[in-house]
Design an enzyme around this catalytic site. Structure first.
Site, PDB file in Angstrom:
ATOM      1  N   THR A   1      62.205  70.131  66.124  1.00 40.21           N
ATOM      2  CA  THR A   1      61.955  69.620  67.473  1.00 40.21           C
ATOM      3  C   THR A   1      63.135  69.894  68.395  1.00 40.21           C
ATOM      4  O   THR A   1      62.965  70.318  69.541  1.00 40.21           O
ATOM      5  CB  THR A   1      61.661  68.107  67.425  1.00 40.21           C
TER       6      THR A   1
ATOM      7  N   ASN B   1      50.353  73.262  62.705  1.00 35.80           N
ATOM      8  CA  ASN B   1      50.754  72.287  61.696  1.00 35.80           C
ATOM      9  C   ASN B   1      49.640  71.358  61.246  1.00 35.80           C
ATOM     10  O   ASN B   1      49.781  70.671  60.234  1.00 35.80           O
ATOM     11  CB  ASN B   1      51.922  71.441  62.236  1.00 35.80           C
TER      12      ASN B   1
ATOM     13  N   GLN C   1      56.130  75.946  60.353  1.00 36.99           N
ATOM     14  CA  GLN C   1      55.227  76.005  59.203  1.00 36.99           C
ATOM     15  C   GLN C   1      55.257  77.366  58.512  1.00 36.99           C
ATOM     16  O   GLN C   1      54.938  77.470  57.332  1.00 36.99           O
ATOM     17  CB  GLN C   1      53.790  75.696  59.647  1.00 36.99           C
TER      18      GLN C   1
ATOM     19  N   SER D   1      62.549  74.662  60.553  1.00 36.31           N
ATOM     20  CA  SER D   1      62.999  73.348  60.102  1.00 36.31           C
ATOM     21  C   SER D   1      63.216  73.350  58.598  1.00 36.31           C
ATOM     22  O   SER D   1      62.584  74.119  57.869  1.00 36.31           O
ATOM     23  CB  SER D   1      61.971  72.278  60.482  1.00 36.31           C
ATOM     24  N   GLY D   2      64.122  72.472  58.140  1.00 38.47           N
ATOM     25  CA  GLY D   2      64.480  72.442  56.734  1.00 38.47           C
ATOM     26  C   GLY D   2      63.543  71.672  55.835  1.00 38.47           C
ATOM     27  O   GLY D   2      63.268  72.084  54.708  1.00 38.47           O
ATOM     28  N   HIS D   3      63.010  70.547  56.315  1.00 37.30           N
ATOM     29  CA  HIS D   3      62.266  69.680  55.401  1.00 37.30           C
ATOM     30  C   HIS D   3      60.937  70.288  54.943  1.00 37.30           C
ATOM     31  O   HIS D   3      60.372  69.856  53.942  1.00 37.30           O
ATOM     32  CB  HIS D   3      62.044  68.299  56.020  1.00 37.30           C
TER      33      HIS D   3
ATOM     34  N   THR E   1      79.405  68.097  66.161  1.00 32.04           N
ATOM     35  CA  THR E   1      79.840  68.487  64.825  1.00 32.04           C
ATOM     36  C   THR E   1      78.641  68.833  63.949  1.00 32.04           C
ATOM     37  O   THR E   1      77.691  68.059  63.850  1.00 32.04           O
ATOM     38  CB  THR E   1      80.641  67.345  64.173  1.00 32.04           C
TER      39      THR E   1
ATOM     40  N   CYS F   1      54.404  63.510  63.396  1.00 31.25           N
ATOM     41  CA  CYS F   1      54.986  63.089  64.677  1.00 31.25           C
ATOM     42  C   CYS F   1      53.977  62.361  65.564  1.00 31.25           C
ATOM     43  O   CYS F   1      54.341  61.857  66.621  1.00 31.25           O
ATOM     44  CB  CYS F   1      55.531  64.309  65.421  1.00 31.25           C
TER      45      CYS F   1
END
Length: 315
Positions: free
Chosen positions: A7, A87, A117, A137-139, A175, A261
Site C-alpha cells: 500500500t 486480489n 499478487q 509486498s512481502g507477506h 530508517t 483491507c
C-alpha cells in the site's frame, strides 16, 4: 526501494507520478478493480487536487479489456494504473503489453502496476522499460508482514510526498527495517525456487475446487476460468458470507469474503463487475499457496457442504 507495505509503495508511486506531472495534465485512467492502496489514493487526487479519474470496469467474469483503458487515454493523461492480478478474483491483465501500447499513445503518461499478487508467480515485464513503477509486498511470499518494495524505472521522476532524510532515494525517508528486508529477500529467493512446479500445483488445487463446487448445489464462480491459479472466488447465494466464514472457521478452514483491507465491507471488485447483490453478499475468496494440499481443498468442500445443509438460507 523498500517500503513498509504494498500500500505504501502504491501511494508513493500514485501520488508521486500524478503530482509531478500536474503542470501539463489532470487526467488519470485506472482499472475499476484496483486494490484500496491505489483506489483510495486516486480518490484523494480527485477530491483534493482536482484530477479527473476515468475507470475501466471489469466484465461479469472479472476481466478488464485493455483496449478500454487505452481508449480512455488522451493528451492530458498523466497516469495509468493497472493491477496485474486482481486480489479478489485472480483475474489477470497483461500489464507489460498494456504498458507498451500506452506509451505508443502517450509517451509522457506514467504507467503504474500493482503486482502484489503477481510478484514471483508471473513475469512482470519490467525489463522492457515501459512500466514506470511497480509495487510488491512481502507477506504474499511468507515474508514478515510490514515490508514491501517499489520498483522505479531508471530515469523516471516522482515527486516525493514524504519528507525526512535521504533514505531510499529520498522517496521513502526513514530508517529502513533491515531485519524485515532480509526476511523479504530470503522469501523471494525461496519463492523463485521451482516456480513452475509450484504454479502447476496451485493449478491442480484450483481445479479440484472448481470441479467440486458445482456438486454442492447452488454455487457460482466469480473468478474467470483463465485467472491466476492461486485465487478462487465463488458465491453461495442465500447464505451471508460472514455466516459461512464462521462455520468454516469452526471446521478449521480459514478463507475470507474479500480483500483483507476491506474490513468486512462488500467487495468493490464484485460490485464493479455488476454482479447481483445476492452474489456479492455471499462471496467467498479462497487463496492457495504451495504448502496447501488436496486434503485442504477436500476439507473446504466438506465443511462448505455441511454448512449449506445446516445453516439457514437468507430469505
Amino acid at each position: 526501494m523498500f517500503t513498509a507495505s504494498g500500500t505504501e509503495a502504491d501511494n508513493i508511486a500514485v501520488f508521486g507520478a500524478a503530482l509531478q506531472r500536474k503542470s501539463w495534465g489532470d487526467h488519470i485512467v485506472a482499472t475499476g478493480y484496483e486494490h484500496p492502496g491505489v483506489a483510495a489514493a486516486l480518490q484523494v487526487l480527485v477530491q483534493r487536487h482536482g484530477f479527473r479519474l476515468q475507470l475501466a470496469a471489469p466484465d461479469a467474469e472479472g476481466k478488464v479489456d485493455p483496449q478500454q483503458l487505452l481508449d480512455a487515454m488522451g493528451p492530458k493523461t498523466v497516469l495509468l494504473c493497472a493491477m496485474q492480478v486482481n486480489n479478489e478474483t485472480g483475474a489477470v491483465l497483461d500489464t507489460a503489453a498494456l504498458a507498451r501500447e500506452a506509451k505508443k499513445k502517450n509517451n509522457r503518461t506514467a504507467v503504474h502496476v500493482d503486482a502484489v499478487q503477481a510478484f514471483t508467480k508471473l513475469p512482470l515485464g519490467l525489463e522492457e522499460g515501459k512500466i514506470d513503477t511497480c509495487a510488491v509486498s512481502g507477506h504474499k511470499l511468507h515474508a514478515p508482514k510490514g515490508v514491501g518494495a517499489l520498483y522505479v524505472r531508471e530515469g523516471f521522476t516522482l515527486l516525493p510526498y514524504l519528507a525526512g532524510g535521504g533514505q531510499e532515494y529520498g522517496l521513502r525517508p526513514g530508517t529502513e527495517n533491515i531485519a524485515y528486508i532480509a526476511g523479504f529477500t530470503k522469501a523471494v529467493s525461496l519463492a523463485l525456487q521451482k516456480r513452475e512446479e509450484k504454479q502447476q500445483h496451485l493449478k491442480k488445487l484450483r481445479l479440484t475446487l472448481t470441479e467440486g463446487l458445482p456438486q454442492l448445489g447452488d454455487v457460482v464462480l466469480n473468478s474467470p476460468p483463465d485467472g491466476w491459479h492461486g485465487i478462487c472466488n465463488f458465491s453461495v447465494p442465500g447464505y451471508k458470507s460472514e455466516v459461512l466464514l464462521h462455520h468454516l472457521e469452526k471446521s478449521g478452514v480459514l478463507v475470507s469474503s474479500g480483500s483483507a483491507c476491506a474490513k468486512g465491507q462488500p467487495s468493490h471488485t464484485l460490485q464493479a463487475m455488476g454482479l447481483p447483490q445476492a452474489r456479492v453478499d455471499s462471496a467467498i475468496r479462497v487463496s492457495f499457496c504451495a504448502d496447501n494440499t488436496e486434503e485442504d481443498v477436500q476439507a473446504l468442500l466438506h465443511a462448505l457442504r455441511e454448512g449449506m445443509n445446516t445453516l439457514a438460507r437468507k430469505k
